[in-house]
Design a protein around this motif. Structure first.
Motif, PDB file in Angstrom:
ATOM      1  N   ILE A  92       0.995  -1.152  -0.030  1.00  0.00           N
ATOM      2  CA  ILE A  92       0.049   0.135   0.034  1.00  0.00           C
ATOM      3  C   ILE A  92       0.892   1.375  -0.105  1.00  0.00           C
ATOM      4  CG2 ILE A  92      -1.507   1.307   1.512  1.00  0.00           C
ATOM      5  CD1 ILE A  92      -2.966  -1.222   2.215  1.00  0.00           C
ATOM      6  N   ASN A  93       1.706   1.367   0.786  1.00  0.00           N
ATOM      7  CA  ASN A  93       2.670   2.364   1.035  1.00  0.00           C
ATOM      8  C   ASN A  93       3.555   2.674  -0.097  1.00  0.00           C
ATOM      9  OD1 ASN A  93       5.325   3.976   2.184  1.00  0.00           O
ATOM     10  ND2 ASN A  93       3.562   4.544   3.208  1.00  0.00           N
ATOM     11  N   GLY A  94       4.227   1.440  -0.907  1.00  0.00           N
ATOM     12  CA  GLY A  94       4.957   1.547  -1.901  1.00  0.00           C
ATOM     13  C   GLY A  94       4.055   2.288  -3.278  1.00  0.00           C
ATOM     14  N   VAL A  95       2.754   1.457  -3.633  1.00  0.00           N
ATOM     15  CA  VAL A  95       2.147   1.877  -4.846  1.00  0.00           C
ATOM     16  C   VAL A  95       1.748   3.502  -4.517  1.00  0.00           C
ATOM     17  CG1 VAL A  95      -0.267   1.226  -3.990  1.00  0.00           C
ATOM     18  CG2 VAL A  95       0.336   1.514  -6.178  1.00  0.00           C
ATOM     19  N   ARG A  96       1.435   3.985  -3.509  1.00  0.00           N
ATOM     20  CA  ARG A  96       1.235   5.383  -3.272  1.00  0.00           C
ATOM     21  C   ARG A  96       2.345   6.193  -3.534  1.00  0.00           C
ATOM     22  NH1 ARG A  96       1.076   6.129   1.922  1.00  0.00           N
ATOM     23  NH2 ARG A  96       0.479   8.473   1.520  1.00  0.00           N
ATOM     24  N   GLN A  97       3.631   5.773  -3.120  1.00  0.00           N
ATOM     25  CA  GLN A  97       4.844   6.623  -3.687  1.00  0.00           C
ATOM     26  C   GLN A  97       5.116   6.630  -4.914  1.00  0.00           C
ATOM     27  OE1 GLN A  97       5.635   8.024  -0.731  1.00  0.00           O
ATOM     28  NE2 GLN A  97       4.318   6.727   0.448  1.00  0.00           N
ATOM     29  N   PHE A  98       4.969   5.447  -5.578  1.00  0.00           N
ATOM     30  CA  PHE A  98       5.084   5.438  -7.118  1.00  0.00           C
ATOM     31  C   PHE A  98       4.108   5.956  -7.966  1.00  0.00           C
ATOM     32  CE2 PHE A  98       8.123   1.911  -5.688  1.00  0.00           C
ATOM     33  CZ  PHE A  98       8.980   2.234  -6.063  1.00  0.00           C
ATOM     34  N   PHE A  99       2.948   5.872  -7.681  1.00  0.00           N
ATOM     35  CA  PHE A  99       1.658   6.591  -8.346  1.00  0.00           C
ATOM     36  C   PHE A  99       1.761   8.109  -8.107  1.00  0.00           C
ATOM     37  CE2 PHE A  99      -1.080   3.073  -9.674  1.00  0.00           C
ATOM     38  CZ  PHE A  99      -0.338   2.293 -10.292  1.00  0.00           C
ATOM     39  N   GLY A 100       2.169   8.529  -6.739  1.00  0.00           N
ATOM     40  CA  GLY A 100       2.201   9.920  -6.333  1.00  0.00           C
ATOM     41  C   GLY A 100       0.772  10.268  -6.185  1.00  0.00           C
ATOM     42  N   VAL A 101      -0.273   9.613  -6.089  1.00  0.00           N
ATOM     43  CA  VAL A 101      -1.462  10.046  -5.644  1.00  0.00           C
ATOM     44  C   VAL A 101      -2.115   9.061  -4.795  1.00  0.00           C
ATOM     45  CG1 VAL A 101      -1.805  11.152  -7.936  1.00  0.00           C
ATOM     46  CG2 VAL A 101      -2.304   9.001  -7.899  1.00  0.00           C
ATOM     47  N   GLU A 102      -3.320   9.428  -4.172  1.00  0.00           N
ATOM     48  CA  GLU A 102      -3.950   8.388  -3.305  1.00  0.00           C
ATOM     49  C   GLU A 102      -5.074   7.730  -3.984  1.00  0.00           C
ATOM     50  OE1 GLU A 102      -2.717   8.103  -0.041  1.00  0.00           O
ATOM     51  OE2 GLU A 102      -0.931   9.764  -0.843  1.00  0.00           O
ATOM     52  N   PRO A 103      -5.344   6.581  -3.529  1.00  0.00           N
ATOM     53  CA  PRO A 103      -6.355   5.681  -4.351  1.00  0.00           C
ATOM     54  C   PRO A 103      -7.851   6.295  -3.859  1.00  0.00           C
ATOM     55  CG  PRO A 103      -5.624   4.780  -2.352  1.00  0.00           C
ATOM     56  CD  PRO A 103      -4.713   5.847  -2.491  1.00  0.00           C
ATOM     57  N   ILE A 104      -8.838   6.162  -4.675  1.00  0.00           N
ATOM     58  CA  ILE A 104     -10.275   6.481  -4.484  1.00  0.00           C
ATOM     59  C   ILE A 104     -11.245   5.321  -4.407  1.00  0.00           C
ATOM     60  CG2 ILE A 104      -9.755   8.547  -5.621  1.00  0.00           C
ATOM     61  CD1 ILE A 104     -11.016   7.191  -8.005  1.00  0.00           C
TER      62      ILE A 104
END
Length: 374
Positions: A192-204
Protein backbone atom coordinates in the motif's frame (compact mmCIF):
# COMPACT_ATOMS: atom_id res chain seq x y z
CA UNK A 1 3.24 26.84 24.21
CA UNK A 2 5.10 23.70 23.05
CA UNK A 3 5.69 21.00 25.66
CA UNK A 4 8.03 19.09 23.35
CA UNK A 5 11.42 17.94 24.59
CA UNK A 6 14.22 20.21 23.41
CA UNK A 7 17.50 18.40 22.82
CA UNK A 8 20.64 20.53 22.79
CA UNK A 9 23.45 18.05 23.40
CA UNK A 10 23.55 16.60 19.88
CA UNK A 11 22.29 13.17 20.95
CA UNK A 12 18.69 12.02 21.25
CA UNK A 13 18.02 9.60 24.13
CA UNK A 14 15.59 6.81 23.19
CA UNK A 15 13.42 4.53 25.25
CA UNK A 16 12.47 1.29 23.50
CA UNK A 17 8.89 0.24 24.21
CA UNK A 18 8.49 -3.43 23.40
CA UNK A 19 11.76 -5.37 23.10
CA UNK A 20 10.76 -8.25 20.83
CA UNK A 21 12.55 -9.54 17.74
CA UNK A 22 12.45 -6.35 15.64
CA UNK A 23 13.66 -4.12 18.48
CA UNK A 24 16.45 -6.45 19.57
CA UNK A 25 17.50 -7.73 16.17
CA UNK A 26 17.29 -4.49 14.19
CA UNK A 27 16.52 -1.27 16.06
CA UNK A 28 18.96 -1.56 18.97
CA UNK A 29 21.91 -2.49 16.72
CA UNK A 30 20.82 0.25 14.32
CA UNK A 31 20.99 2.92 17.01
CA UNK A 32 24.59 1.92 17.66
CA UNK A 33 25.26 2.73 14.00
CA UNK A 34 24.08 6.33 14.31
CA UNK A 35 26.02 9.43 15.34
CA UNK A 36 23.14 11.25 17.02
CA UNK A 37 21.14 8.64 18.96
CA UNK A 38 21.49 6.36 21.97
CA UNK A 39 19.20 4.00 23.87
CA UNK A 40 18.88 4.90 27.55
CA UNK A 41 15.78 2.95 28.63
CA UNK A 42 13.72 -0.17 27.92
CA UNK A 43 10.08 -0.95 28.63
CA UNK A 44 9.29 -4.65 28.91
CA UNK A 45 6.86 -6.92 30.70
CA UNK A 46 9.67 -9.45 31.33
CA UNK A 47 12.01 -8.35 34.17
CA UNK A 48 14.46 -11.17 33.37
CA UNK A 49 14.70 -9.95 29.78
CA UNK A 50 15.37 -6.44 31.01
CA UNK A 51 18.14 -7.60 33.34
CA UNK A 52 19.77 -9.70 30.61
CA UNK A 53 19.68 -6.79 28.17
CA UNK A 54 21.28 -4.49 30.74
CA UNK A 55 24.25 -6.87 30.72
CA UNK A 56 24.50 -6.62 26.93
CA UNK A 57 23.90 -2.90 26.45
CA UNK A 58 25.22 -1.47 29.70
CA UNK A 59 23.61 1.19 31.84
CA UNK A 60 19.95 1.17 30.75
CA UNK A 61 16.94 2.12 32.85
CA UNK A 62 14.39 -0.71 32.73
CA UNK A 63 10.66 -0.16 33.28
CA UNK A 64 7.67 -2.47 33.35
CA UNK A 65 4.46 -1.51 31.58
CA UNK A 66 2.88 -0.83 34.96
CA UNK A 67 5.47 1.90 35.47
CA UNK A 68 5.33 3.25 31.92
CA UNK A 69 4.46 6.84 32.92
CA UNK A 70 7.58 7.05 35.09
CA UNK A 71 9.65 6.78 31.93
CA UNK A 72 8.65 10.37 31.18
CA UNK A 73 8.62 11.87 34.67
CA UNK A 74 12.11 10.46 35.40
CA UNK A 75 13.52 12.42 32.45
CA UNK A 76 15.62 9.57 31.09
CA UNK A 77 14.47 9.82 27.45
CA UNK A 78 13.84 12.45 24.79
CA UNK A 79 12.07 10.06 22.41
CA UNK A 80 10.60 6.57 22.33
CA UNK A 81 10.62 3.86 19.69
CA UNK A 82 7.33 1.96 19.97
CA UNK A 83 7.46 -1.62 18.69
CA UNK A 84 4.60 -3.27 20.56
CA UNK A 85 1.85 -5.23 18.73
CA UNK A 86 -0.34 -3.17 16.40
CA UNK A 87 -3.35 -3.02 18.71
CA UNK A 88 -1.22 -1.48 21.48
CA UNK A 89 0.32 1.37 19.48
CA UNK A 90 -2.16 4.00 20.66
CA UNK A 91 -1.79 2.90 24.29
CA UNK A 92 1.97 3.41 24.23
CA UNK A 93 2.43 6.31 21.78
CA UNK A 94 -0.30 8.61 23.13
CA UNK A 95 1.09 9.15 26.67
CA UNK A 96 4.51 9.88 25.23
CA UNK A 97 3.19 12.52 22.82
CA UNK A 98 1.11 14.13 25.56
CA UNK A 99 4.25 14.35 27.71
CA UNK A 100 6.11 16.09 24.87
CA UNK A 101 8.30 13.06 24.18
CA UNK A 102 9.04 12.48 20.49
CA UNK A 103 7.73 9.21 19.03
CA UNK A 104 9.16 6.91 16.36
CA UNK A 105 6.23 4.55 15.90
CA UNK A 106 6.37 1.24 14.08
CA UNK A 107 3.91 0.74 11.25
CA UNK A 108 1.03 0.41 11.02
CA UNK A 109 0.49 3.68 12.88
CA UNK A 110 -2.63 2.38 14.66
CA UNK A 111 -5.61 0.12 14.00
CA UNK A 112 -8.29 2.67 13.11
CA UNK A 113 -8.55 6.09 11.50
CA UNK A 114 -9.81 7.56 14.76
CA UNK A 115 -6.73 6.29 16.61
CA UNK A 116 -4.49 7.86 13.95
CA UNK A 117 -6.28 11.20 14.27
CA UNK A 118 -5.95 11.04 18.06
CA UNK A 119 -2.18 10.61 17.77
CA UNK A 120 -1.87 13.39 15.19
CA UNK A 121 -3.84 15.76 17.43
CA UNK A 122 -1.68 14.88 20.46
CA UNK A 123 1.51 15.58 18.50
CA UNK A 124 0.11 18.89 17.24
CA UNK A 125 -0.90 19.93 20.75
CA UNK A 126 2.39 19.11 22.48
CA UNK A 127 4.70 19.93 19.60
CA UNK A 128 6.40 16.52 19.86
CA UNK A 129 7.67 14.97 16.63
CA UNK A 130 5.74 11.92 15.41
CA UNK A 131 7.31 9.76 12.72
CA UNK A 132 6.03 6.44 11.43
CA UNK A 133 8.88 3.95 10.95
CA UNK A 134 8.69 3.52 7.19
CA UNK A 135 12.33 2.44 6.90
CA UNK A 136 12.08 2.06 3.09
CA UNK A 137 11.60 5.84 2.87
CA UNK A 138 15.35 5.99 3.59
CA UNK A 139 16.48 2.93 1.59
CA UNK A 140 18.67 3.84 -1.43
CA UNK A 141 17.28 1.32 -3.95
CA UNK A 142 13.67 2.24 -3.22
CA UNK A 143 14.36 5.97 -3.51
CA UNK A 144 16.35 5.48 -6.73
CA UNK A 145 13.41 3.63 -8.30
CA UNK A 146 10.93 6.29 -7.16
CA UNK A 147 13.15 8.95 -8.75
CA UNK A 148 13.23 7.01 -12.03
CA UNK A 149 9.44 6.89 -12.08
CA UNK A 150 9.18 10.60 -11.23
CA UNK A 151 11.66 11.39 -14.02
CA UNK A 152 9.38 9.63 -16.52
CA UNK A 153 11.76 6.77 -17.32
CA UNK A 154 8.87 4.27 -17.59
CA UNK A 155 6.27 6.78 -18.78
CA UNK A 156 3.09 7.21 -16.79
CA UNK A 157 2.82 4.50 -14.09
CA UNK A 158 -0.47 2.67 -14.60
CA UNK A 159 -0.13 -0.79 -13.03
CA UNK A 160 1.27 -2.20 -9.79
CA UNK A 161 1.35 -5.83 -8.64
CA UNK A 162 2.80 -7.40 -5.51
CA UNK A 163 2.94 -10.58 -3.42
CA UNK A 164 4.11 -10.54 0.18
CA UNK A 165 3.80 -13.68 2.30
CA UNK A 166 5.20 -15.00 5.57
CA UNK A 167 4.50 -18.47 7.04
CA UNK A 168 3.27 -17.37 10.46
CA UNK A 169 3.75 -19.50 13.55
CA UNK A 170 0.21 -20.05 14.98
CA UNK A 171 1.62 -19.36 18.46
CA UNK A 172 2.85 -15.89 17.51
CA UNK A 173 0.96 -12.92 18.95
CA UNK A 174 -0.07 -11.87 15.40
CA UNK A 175 -2.37 -14.87 15.29
CA UNK A 176 -4.24 -13.91 18.46
CA UNK A 177 -5.98 -10.62 17.65
CA UNK A 178 -7.83 -11.10 14.37
CA UNK A 179 -7.75 -8.48 11.64
CA UNK A 180 -5.81 -5.79 13.56
CA UNK A 181 -2.69 -7.96 13.82
CA UNK A 182 -3.48 -9.93 10.65
CA UNK A 183 -1.74 -9.93 7.26
CA UNK A 184 -3.29 -6.74 5.85
CA UNK A 185 -2.21 -4.54 8.76
CA UNK A 186 1.10 -6.34 9.22
CA UNK A 187 2.19 -7.01 5.62
CA UNK A 188 -0.28 -5.06 3.50
CA UNK A 189 1.01 -1.65 4.55
CA UNK A 190 4.17 -2.36 2.53
CA UNK A 191 2.58 -2.66 -0.94
CA UNK A 192 0.00 0.00 0.00
CA UNK A 193 2.70 2.46 0.97
CA UNK A 194 4.83 1.49 -2.00
CA UNK A 195 2.21 2.04 -4.68
CA UNK A 196 1.21 5.37 -3.13
CA UNK A 197 4.80 6.56 -3.51
CA UNK A 198 5.24 5.33 -7.07
CA UNK A 199 1.87 6.61 -8.34
CA UNK A 200 2.20 9.87 -6.41
CA UNK A 201 -1.54 10.05 -5.73
CA UNK A 202 -4.00 8.53 -3.27
CA UNK A 203 -6.47 5.76 -4.20
CA UNK A 204 -10.20 6.39 -4.53
CA UNK A 205 -11.64 2.85 -4.37
CA UNK A 206 -10.76 -0.43 -2.67
CA UNK A 207 -11.92 -4.02 -3.33
CA UNK A 208 -10.83 -7.13 -1.44
CA UNK A 209 -11.27 -10.90 -1.16
CA UNK A 210 -10.16 -13.12 1.72
CA UNK A 211 -9.36 -16.81 2.16
CA UNK A 212 -8.42 -19.10 5.01
CA UNK A 213 -6.36 -22.28 5.07
CA UNK A 214 -8.02 -24.16 7.93
CA UNK A 215 -5.13 -26.65 8.06
CA UNK A 216 -2.63 -23.91 8.91
CA UNK A 217 -4.15 -23.36 12.34
CA UNK A 218 -4.75 -19.60 12.28
CA UNK A 219 -8.08 -18.34 13.59
CA UNK A 220 -8.32 -15.47 11.11
CA UNK A 221 -8.47 -14.68 7.39
CA UNK A 222 -4.87 -15.57 6.58
CA UNK A 223 -4.72 -14.54 2.91
CA UNK A 224 -6.16 -11.39 1.35
CA UNK A 225 -6.21 -10.11 -2.23
CA UNK A 226 -6.70 -6.34 -2.68
CA UNK A 227 -7.29 -4.09 -5.68
CA UNK A 228 -6.90 -0.31 -5.50
CA UNK A 229 -8.19 2.18 -8.09
CA UNK A 230 -6.49 5.56 -8.44
CA UNK A 231 -7.79 8.84 -9.89
CA UNK A 232 -5.28 8.72 -12.79
CA UNK A 233 -6.82 5.37 -13.88
CA UNK A 234 -3.95 3.51 -12.27
CA UNK A 235 -4.73 0.08 -10.85
CA UNK A 236 -2.85 -1.81 -8.14
CA UNK A 237 -3.29 -5.36 -6.92
CA UNK A 238 -1.53 -7.27 -4.18
CA UNK A 239 -1.85 -10.46 -2.15
CA UNK A 240 -0.66 -10.80 1.44
CA UNK A 241 -0.64 -14.05 3.36
CA UNK A 242 0.32 -15.67 6.66
CA UNK A 243 -0.23 -19.17 5.24
CA UNK A 244 2.19 -19.36 2.31
CA UNK A 245 5.90 -19.80 1.89
CA UNK A 246 7.96 -16.63 2.37
CA UNK A 247 7.90 -14.52 -0.79
CA UNK A 248 8.15 -10.82 -1.66
CA UNK A 249 8.09 -8.88 -4.90
CA UNK A 250 6.47 -5.92 -6.59
CA UNK A 251 6.47 -4.38 -10.05
CA UNK A 252 5.35 -1.05 -11.50
CA UNK A 253 4.36 -0.94 -15.17
CA UNK A 254 4.14 2.32 -17.04
CA UNK A 255 3.30 3.41 -20.56
CA UNK A 256 6.96 3.16 -21.66
CA UNK A 257 8.55 0.60 -19.37
CA UNK A 258 8.55 -1.18 -16.02
CA UNK A 259 10.42 -1.64 -12.75
CA UNK A 260 10.45 -4.92 -10.83
CA UNK A 261 11.77 -5.55 -7.31
CA UNK A 262 12.68 -8.88 -5.74
CA UNK A 263 13.45 -8.85 -2.83
CA UNK A 264 11.24 -5.90 -2.10
CA UNK A 265 10.26 -5.12 1.49
CA UNK A 266 12.48 -6.85 4.02
CA UNK A 267 15.83 -5.89 5.55
CA UNK A 268 19.21 -7.48 6.21
CA UNK A 269 20.13 -7.69 2.52
CA UNK A 270 20.64 -5.34 -0.38
CA UNK A 271 17.63 -4.56 -2.54
CA UNK A 272 17.78 -4.73 -6.32
CA UNK A 273 15.51 -4.15 -9.26
CA UNK A 274 15.20 -4.49 -13.04
CA UNK A 275 14.18 -1.46 -15.08
CA UNK A 276 12.96 -2.15 -18.62
CA UNK A 277 12.66 0.62 -21.20
CA UNK A 278 12.71 0.45 -25.01
CA UNK A 279 12.91 -3.33 -24.90
CA UNK A 280 16.16 -3.25 -22.91
CA UNK A 281 16.47 -4.37 -19.28
CA UNK A 282 19.02 -3.01 -16.84
CA UNK A 283 19.63 -4.71 -13.49
CA UNK A 284 20.42 -2.41 -10.58
CA UNK A 285 21.93 -3.77 -7.37
CA UNK A 286 22.49 -1.86 -4.15
CA UNK A 287 24.65 -2.57 -1.14
CA UNK A 288 23.11 -3.91 2.04
CA UNK A 289 22.28 -0.98 4.32
CA UNK A 290 21.21 -0.64 7.93
CA UNK A 291 17.64 0.51 7.33
CA UNK A 292 16.89 0.97 11.04
CA UNK A 293 20.02 2.99 11.72
CA UNK A 294 19.20 5.19 8.73
CA UNK A 295 15.65 5.96 9.77
CA UNK A 296 16.73 6.64 13.37
CA UNK A 297 19.53 9.00 12.28
CA UNK A 298 16.97 10.88 10.16
CA UNK A 299 14.38 11.12 12.94
CA UNK A 300 16.98 12.28 15.46
CA UNK A 301 18.03 15.01 13.01
CA UNK A 302 14.42 16.13 12.82
CA UNK A 303 14.27 16.32 16.63
CA UNK A 304 17.60 18.12 16.95
CA UNK A 305 16.91 20.60 14.14
CA UNK A 306 13.18 21.02 14.89
CA UNK A 307 12.17 19.82 11.41
CA UNK A 308 8.95 17.92 10.69
CA UNK A 309 9.69 14.36 9.48
CA UNK A 310 8.41 13.22 6.09
CA UNK A 311 6.70 9.96 7.07
CA UNK A 312 4.58 11.79 9.64
CA UNK A 313 1.18 11.07 11.16
CA UNK A 314 -0.59 11.96 7.93
CA UNK A 315 1.49 9.35 6.09
CA UNK A 316 0.49 6.73 8.65
CA UNK A 317 -3.18 7.70 8.42
CA UNK A 318 -3.09 7.50 4.59
CA UNK A 319 -2.23 3.80 4.84
CA UNK A 320 -4.56 3.00 7.74
CA UNK A 321 -7.60 4.49 5.99
CA UNK A 322 -6.91 2.12 3.08
CA UNK A 323 -6.51 -0.90 5.38
CA UNK A 324 -9.80 -0.01 7.09
CA UNK A 325 -11.46 0.17 3.65
CA UNK A 326 -10.08 -3.33 2.99
CA UNK A 327 -11.70 -4.48 6.24
CA UNK A 328 -15.07 -3.02 5.18
CA UNK A 329 -14.76 -4.58 1.73
CA UNK A 330 -14.14 -8.00 3.29
CA UNK A 331 -17.08 -7.60 5.68
CA UNK A 332 -19.56 -6.36 3.07
CA UNK A 333 -18.34 -8.07 -0.08
CA UNK A 334 -18.53 -4.70 -1.87
CA UNK A 335 -15.92 -2.22 -3.12
CA UNK A 336 -15.39 0.77 -0.86
CA UNK A 337 -15.07 4.38 -2.04
CA UNK A 338 -12.44 6.65 -0.49
CA UNK A 339 -12.72 10.41 -0.24
CA UNK A 340 -10.17 12.17 -2.49
CA UNK A 341 -7.07 13.22 -0.57
CA UNK A 342 -3.87 15.05 -1.51
CA UNK A 343 -0.81 14.11 0.54
CA UNK A 344 1.08 17.16 1.75
CA UNK A 345 4.57 15.59 1.70
CA UNK A 346 6.31 12.91 -0.34
CA UNK A 347 9.67 11.16 -0.12
CA UNK A 348 12.64 13.33 -1.10
CA UNK A 349 15.80 11.98 -2.72
CA UNK A 350 17.88 13.52 0.08
CA UNK A 351 16.35 11.01 2.53
CA UNK A 352 18.45 8.10 1.17
CA UNK A 353 20.70 6.80 3.96
CA UNK A 354 23.52 4.44 3.02
CA UNK A 355 24.48 3.21 6.47
CA UNK A 356 26.65 0.06 6.55
CA UNK A 357 25.11 -3.08 8.11
CA UNK A 358 25.02 -3.13 11.89
CA UNK A 359 26.72 -5.76 14.03
CA UNK A 360 24.68 -8.72 15.24
CA UNK A 361 23.85 -8.95 18.93
CA UNK A 362 22.45 -11.87 20.98
CA UNK A 363 18.65 -12.07 21.26
CA UNK A 364 17.03 -12.37 24.70
CA UNK A 365 13.65 -14.14 24.97
CA UNK A 366 12.65 -13.18 21.43
CA UNK A 367 11.96 -15.30 18.37
CA UNK A 368 11.03 -14.95 14.71
CA UNK A 369 7.28 -14.86 13.91
CA UNK A 370 7.82 -17.32 11.06
CA UNK A 371 6.72 -20.91 11.40
CA UNK A 372 9.70 -23.22 11.91
CA UNK A 373 10.78 -25.02 8.75
CA UNK A 374 11.30 -28.77 9.05
Amino acid sequence: MSKAKRVTGGTVRYGVVGVGAIAQGAFLPGVRNTKNSQVTALVTGDPDKGAAMQEIYGDLAVYGYDGFDRLFSDDVVDAVYVATPNHLHLEHALPALKAGVHVLLEKPMAVSEDQCKTLIAAADESGAKLMIAYRLHFEPATIAAIEQVRDGDIGEPRGFASMFSMPLDPENHRAKHGFVDGPVYDLGVYPINGVRQFFGVEPIEVAAFGARNADWGLDLIDTVSVTLRFPNDGLASFVVSYAMDAHEHYSIVGTKGSIAFRPAFTYGHGLEYDVTTGGETEHKSFMTTDQFGGETEYFSRCVLEDVDPEPDGEEGWCDVRIVEAVRRALETGRPQKLEPHTRKHRIESSQAMGFPPSSEVPMVHASSPKQDED
